[in-house]
Design an enzyme around this catalytic site. Sequence first.
Site, PDB file in Angstrom:
ATOM      1  N   TYR B  92       0.833  -1.209   0.000  1.00 44.33           N
ATOM      2  CA  TYR B  92       0.000   0.000   0.000  1.00 44.33           C
ATOM      3  C   TYR B  92       0.868   1.260   0.000  1.00 44.33           C
ATOM      4  CZ  TYR B  92      -4.140  -2.851   0.975  1.00 44.33           C
ATOM      5  OH  TYR B  92      -5.177  -3.762   0.887  1.00 44.33           O
ATOM      6  N   ASP B 151      -1.068  -9.213   9.402  1.00 42.70           N
ATOM      7  CA  ASP B 151      -0.135 -10.226   8.921  1.00 42.70           C
ATOM      8  C   ASP B 151       0.672  -9.567   7.810  1.00 42.70           C
ATOM      9  OD1 ASP B 151       0.994 -12.691   8.561  1.00 42.70           O
ATOM     10  OD2 ASP B 151      -0.790 -13.666   7.797  1.00 42.70           O
ATOM     11  N   HIS B 399       3.746  -6.583  -5.032  1.00 44.42           N
ATOM     12  CA  HIS B 399       2.412  -6.668  -5.608  1.00 44.42           C
ATOM     13  C   HIS B 399       1.631  -5.422  -5.221  1.00 44.42           C
ATOM     14  CE1 HIS B 399       2.847  -8.969  -1.826  1.00 44.42           C
ATOM     15  NE2 HIS B 399       1.946  -8.099  -1.445  1.00 44.42           N
ATOM     16  N   TYR B 484     -11.239   0.168  -0.123  1.00 46.34           N
ATOM     17  CA  TYR B 484     -11.163   0.764   1.214  1.00 46.34           C
ATOM     18  C   TYR B 484      -9.767   1.308   1.503  1.00 46.34           C
ATOM     19  CZ  TYR B 484      -8.542  -2.914   3.779  1.00 46.34           C
ATOM     20  OH  TYR B 484      -7.565  -3.764   4.260  1.00 46.34           O
ATOM     21  N   ARG B 485      -8.822   1.049   0.605  1.00 40.24           N
ATOM     22  CA  ARG B 485      -7.417   1.335   0.904  1.00 40.24           C
ATOM     23  C   ARG B 485      -6.673   1.255  -0.425  1.00 40.24           C
ATOM     24  NH1 ARG B 485      -4.709  -2.708   5.292  1.00 40.24           N
ATOM     25  NH2 ARG B 485      -3.003  -1.400   6.005  1.00 40.24           N
TER      26      ARG B 485
END
Lengths: 201, 540
Positions: B92, B151, B399, B484-485
């Site tokens: 992210y 995680d 990724h 959401y992110r």
Amino acid sequence: MTNRREFLQIGLAATALPAAGGLFSSGAEATVAPSVPTIPLYKVLFDDRFAQGKAFGDVASNLGLACHAMQAGDVTDFWYHDLDLAWRAEPKPIAGFTRHGPLFVLEHFGWDRGLRVVFRAEHHSLGGGVIEHRLSGPAESLSTAAALIPAGNDWVRLMAATVTQCAAGCSQPAERTVVTRGAASLPDDETFYSWVIAPKA
Amino acid sequence: MATLPAGVSAADFNAAITKFKAAVGEKHVFTSDEDVALYRDAYSPMWGTPQELLASAAVAPDTVEQVQAIVRAANEHKIPLYPISTGKNVGYGGSAPNLHGSVVLDLKRMNRILEVDDRRGFALVEPGVAYFDLYRHIQEKKLKVWIDCPDPGWGSLIGNSLDHGVGYTFGAFRDHFGSHCGMEVVLPNGEIMRTGMGALPGAKSWQDYKYGFGPYVDGLFGQGNFGIVTKMGFWLMPEPEAYQSGYVSVPKRHDIIALVDHVNYLEHIGLIGQPNYSSPLGRAQRNEPDLRALVGKAGGPSDEELDRFGAAKGIPSWEVELQFYGPAKTVAANWEYARERIGASIPGSTFRDGHSYRFPMTDEQKAAVEHKVAVGIPAMSIFSIGARSELNPSPTDGHLWFAPIIPKTGEAILESQRAFAKVYQEFGLNVGGIFQTPATWIYRAFVMIVGMPVSRSNKEINAKSMAAFKRVVEVAAEHGWAEYRSPPAFADLVADSYSYNDHALRRFNEQLKDAVDPNGIIAAGRGGIWPRHLRGGRKA
């Protein structure tokens, strides 16, 4: 469910290493005895699921170094019960032979404590017994390793000897690429790493 | 010096750096290429290209007063700051800024655990406290509380929470922002504010009651850029006596609808923690060439065809792992109740016991737990399984997470599988598909997350992933779903999909931004919110 864990897991079963017969012959470690001060290692980490990892650990152990065999390639136990506590007291150099994940994690943990990867060898199988070794680190260590690796089948032991006797005080890493053919193999398209993490010079 | 923030002169930048050094000490201001490179996004799809989002420098304060001094200097010289906690949010964006050239405000040295109360069940921490740190503190003090961790567990409680991160135990704790209680924030003008009961001088219940009095403003600081959070409280789960998991399988494709309804009931009434859905039929593709052929046929298989195949082979369509926490007696009774309830409702459903644990555990018992985060133990094992595969051709390069929210129903699962699979197929990405099951971290919604591959050596893979990402965001919006992110590279795209009434929400956020941070120095672009002078550069 293709969640983050499964995304990473898929395909793992297909990449299990074959037994690496004939890997270990003479003790190559004696041939890379350094002529410059070396990095004193706190511990050597290896992935004992693989013959190459075990061979790497053997060399380190024979050199009298403290070793840690990872469980299932997971650094959690080493980090939580050992390294985090050690590094809280003093950032100490470590070395290892692992796949990318553990190195990635430990490198990032190391950055937070003022350590850097000072030696990195990427061992990438090109198939057909051909392995490309991309080396980055102190010029003294690289030149010895680069000269010796193509000459024999014991590149794993040579790398173990190289990283456990890595030259200290390097601020400008050199780079070399060496190819071995018909030597101790890795699974096709698989990559392992030999590395040293040490306080920033 | 490689990068300067857009519109900032070298003189202003250097003057700010001098002031940062005066505030925190020279050795905690980083300007060399080698040091600044540590703040790159390791998983950036734009790695090594002119579009890669890079920091210009970094500064690492140790106290709130130092943060204030940095913010005041940044305001004076109009230097964009990008606050990070520990910067471990790989997938992210990591520690890289949304705005190229920002100075990273690295809060990892602020790593004090200020209070943990296992009677009232909370912790108060600084941004540099990682899940491992709080877990160690709790273990060493033998406190009777659990953490809920993501995680992997190397991230910051505050950083993860502010990015709306999630975990793996009970719903109330899995929502890491939802389970926070009280903040301390350095505002863009350098003032310190405390939220909720913390606004009361001498408050005795800052970590007990979120709202205090008047508007609840904490949400502005999650995925936002209205200030720098320097302390935050979190509610902690009481250590249970026991844990038991159990697996439920149902035979047909459309059984997922009833199954989700039952599992929702069990979860929302408080009997289970996180349910984990999967598809045995989907997994069977690896060993069943006929099934692969059926799935790959033009137009894809019908649900009836899949049901026939599953029935012939005795392979269920769906499975869910239920996780029970609590006293040993009630855990066993709740699992029995779940079996009776679902067994009476879904023909052909089958059940098997999973793992069973008692607490507290010894170190040996903890080491043997397969999915440690489910019992509040932080781990890094997620990084041990990144093997190269067709699905992930360059696992070492990372990724992109595409993480759309869908309703928590079986119907939504089936609809989103087909809708997203079409896009992934169009772009040749081997992700998602008609057996995909949702991630269930979020208490009241599902996330149909996929990881799109990134490669440092093959730019075509990145181009494909980025094009697919853009298209799938559009498709999601057409169905009433959205992320959401998001990684920074796609923040504007995602924010743009929240466009109700001509982007009223974004315009409101921008009004607030202009009022609270007129120089636009805090995390420009985060959450798709840009300061006035940079709105022309918005990517969507």
